[in-house]
Design a protein around this motif. Structure first.
Motif, mmCIF file in Angstrom:
data_model
loop_
_atom_site.group_PDB
_atom_site.id
_atom_site.type_symbol
_atom_site.label_atom_id
_atom_site.label_comp_id
_atom_site.label_asym_id
_atom_site.label_seq_id
_atom_site.Cartn_x
_atom_site.Cartn_y
_atom_site.Cartn_z
ATOM 1 N N MET A 47 0.834 -1.169 0.000
ATOM 2 C CA MET A 47 0.000 0.000 0.000
ATOM 3 C C MET A 47 0.887 1.243 0.000
ATOM 4 O O MET A 47 1.881 1.291 0.706
ATOM 5 N N ARG A 48 0.541 2.195 -0.812
ATOM 6 C CA ARG A 48 1.319 3.433 -0.863
ATOM 7 C C ARG A 48 1.058 4.229 0.405
ATOM 8 O O ARG A 48 -0.031 4.185 0.976
ATOM 9 N N GLY A 49 2.014 5.009 0.850
ATOM 10 C CA GLY A 49 1.862 5.828 2.051
ATOM 11 C C GLY A 49 3.025 6.783 2.188
ATOM 12 O O GLY A 49 3.851 6.939 1.287
ATOM 13 N N SER A 50 3.095 7.445 3.330
ATOM 14 C CA SER A 50 4.177 8.396 3.541
ATOM 15 C C SER A 50 5.469 7.648 3.855
ATOM 16 O O SER A 50 5.468 6.524 4.336
ATOM 17 N N ILE A 51 6.569 8.310 3.557
ATOM 18 C CA ILE A 51 7.891 7.745 3.784
ATOM 19 C C ILE A 51 8.644 8.711 4.678
ATOM 20 O O ILE A 51 8.783 9.897 4.346
ATOM 21 N N ASP A 52 9.100 8.213 5.822
ATOM 22 C CA ASP A 52 9.820 9.080 6.762
ATOM 23 C C ASP A 52 11.066 9.648 6.106
ATOM 24 O O ASP A 52 11.846 8.940 5.486
ATOM 25 N N GLY A 53 11.237 10.949 6.244
ATOM 26 C CA GLY A 53 12.434 11.612 5.745
ATOM 27 C C GLY A 53 12.423 11.936 4.266
ATOM 28 O O GLY A 53 13.398 12.487 3.746
ATOM 29 N N LEU A 54 11.353 11.605 3.556
ATOM 30 C CA LEU A 54 11.281 11.913 2.127
ATOM 31 C C LEU A 54 10.968 13.392 1.966
ATOM 32 O O LEU A 54 9.924 13.871 2.394
ATOM 33 N N GLY A 55 11.883 14.117 1.383
ATOM 34 C CA GLY A 55 11.685 15.551 1.199
ATOM 35 C C GLY A 55 10.957 15.864 -0.091
ATOM 36 O O GLY A 55 10.972 15.085 -1.039
ATOM 37 N N SER A 56 10.319 17.006 -0.097
ATOM 38 C CA SER A 56 9.606 17.441 -1.293
ATOM 39 C C SER A 56 10.583 18.135 -2.240
ATOM 40 O O SER A 56 11.408 18.939 -1.796
ATOM 41 N N PRO A 57 10.491 17.875 -3.538
ATOM 42 C CA PRO A 57 11.376 18.563 -4.475
ATOM 43 C C PRO A 57 11.010 20.048 -4.636
ATOM 44 O O PRO A 57 11.822 20.837 -5.081
ATOM 45 N N THR A 58 9.804 20.389 -4.232
ATOM 46 C CA THR A 58 9.355 21.786 -4.316
ATOM 47 C C THR A 58 8.714 22.185 -2.986
ATOM 48 O O THR A 58 7.488 22.178 -2.851
ATOM 49 N N PRO A 59 9.523 22.552 -1.977
ATOM 50 C CA PRO A 59 8.964 22.912 -0.671
ATOM 51 C C PRO A 59 8.035 24.128 -0.781
ATOM 52 O O PRO A 59 8.387 25.140 -1.389
ATOM 53 N N PRO A 69 5.234 11.996 -1.085
ATOM 54 C CA PRO A 69 5.020 10.713 -1.786
ATOM 55 C C PRO A 69 4.282 10.889 -3.108
ATOM 56 O O PRO A 69 4.544 10.158 -4.062
ATOM 57 N N LEU A 70 3.387 11.860 -3.171
ATOM 58 C CA LEU A 70 2.675 12.126 -4.420
ATOM 59 C C LEU A 70 3.641 12.594 -5.499
ATOM 60 O O LEU A 70 3.592 12.124 -6.637
ATOM 61 N N HIS A 71 4.544 13.499 -5.139
ATOM 62 C CA HIS A 71 5.568 13.931 -6.100
ATOM 63 C C HIS A 71 6.428 12.751 -6.537
ATOM 64 O O HIS A 71 6.781 12.628 -7.710
ATOM 65 N N ASN A 72 6.768 11.887 -5.589
ATOM 66 C CA ASN A 72 7.590 10.723 -5.890
ATOM 67 C C ASN A 72 6.884 9.792 -6.885
ATOM 68 O O ASN A 72 7.491 9.305 -7.834
ATOM 69 N N VAL A 73 5.590 9.544 -6.685
ATOM 70 C CA VAL A 73 4.830 8.681 -7.591
ATOM 71 C C VAL A 73 4.742 9.328 -8.973
ATOM 72 O O VAL A 73 4.929 8.665 -9.994
ATOM 73 N N LEU A 74 4.465 10.617 -9.022
ATOM 74 C CA LEU A 74 4.348 11.288 -10.320
ATOM 75 C C LEU A 74 5.674 11.316 -11.068
ATOM 76 O O LEU A 74 5.700 11.220 -12.290
ATOM 77 N N ASP A 75 6.774 11.435 -10.340
ATOM 78 C CA ASP A 75 8.090 11.404 -10.986
ATOM 79 C C ASP A 75 8.393 10.032 -11.581
ATOM 80 O O ASP A 75 9.133 9.916 -12.549
#
Length: 185
Positions: A1-13, A41-47
């Motif tokens: 299941m997709r979810g948040s990932i600890d420490g994953l930063g956003s490419p566009t804060p 995580p949404l940015h990560n999936v879209l990338d």
């Protein structure tokens, strides 16, 4: 299941995109940092979106969902390799559905072994009209499958698969037997 990932930063804060008046505002920066954590995580999936639609690269839970989306003949009990192969072959199988080759391929992908298919049909050409009709008069289809360790569930699964992938007008029978074991050398 997709979810948040600890420490994953956003490419566009989002905090960096706020007007200058909020650059030093601690509440605004903490609030947008929380949004960044949810959106990362949404940015990560879209990338990596193309990898999600490539069965060999996508996460297994997404491949299971994708199997329903593309109409792959799966029932959720397949091992990962067979599931990925069935999803990858789904579009090709839809093109040959209802043919002997399509039925054999669907069964091979579901069970990992080659079936024995006998049918009554035939095709012929004759220059004279009203020539002999090839094959049997009564349509029939029989699928036999030899598995190393068959169970009653395998017969039900094979019957469901044949019912879905056979030519629509053909009555059918299925048979699941134990494969002959060869002595180890």
């Amino acid at each position: 299941m997709r979810g948040s990932i600890d420490g994953l930063g956003s490419p566009t804060p989002l905090g960096l995109m706020l007007p200058a008046v909020f650059a030093d505002d601690d509440l605004a920066q903490r609030f947008t940092a929380g949004l960044d954590e949810v959106l990362a995580p949404l940015h990560n999936v879209l990338d990596c979106l193309d990898a999600y639609f490539t069965p060999s690269l996508a996460p297994v839970d997404f491949v299971r969902w994708l199997s329903n989306w593309v109409g792959a003949e799966t029932d959720g009990t397949e091992d990962e390799a067979l599931l990925r192969a069935a999803v990858a072959a789904a579009a090709r199988l839809h093109r040959i559905r209802g043919t002997r080759r399509g039925l054999a391929e669907a069964i091979r992908l579901a069970f990992g072994t080659e079936p024995e298919i006998t049918e009554s049909g035939g095709a012929a050409w004759d220059a004279r009209p009203l020539g002999p009709v090839p094959g049997d008069r009564r349509p029939r289809l029989h699928v036999a499958l030899a598995l190393p360790d068959p169970s009653p569930m395998d017969r039900h699964r094979l019957e469901t698969l044949v019912a879905a992938a056979r030519p629509a007008h053909m009555p059918y029978t299925v048979q699941v037997t134990a494969a002959e074991r060869t002595p180890d050398r």
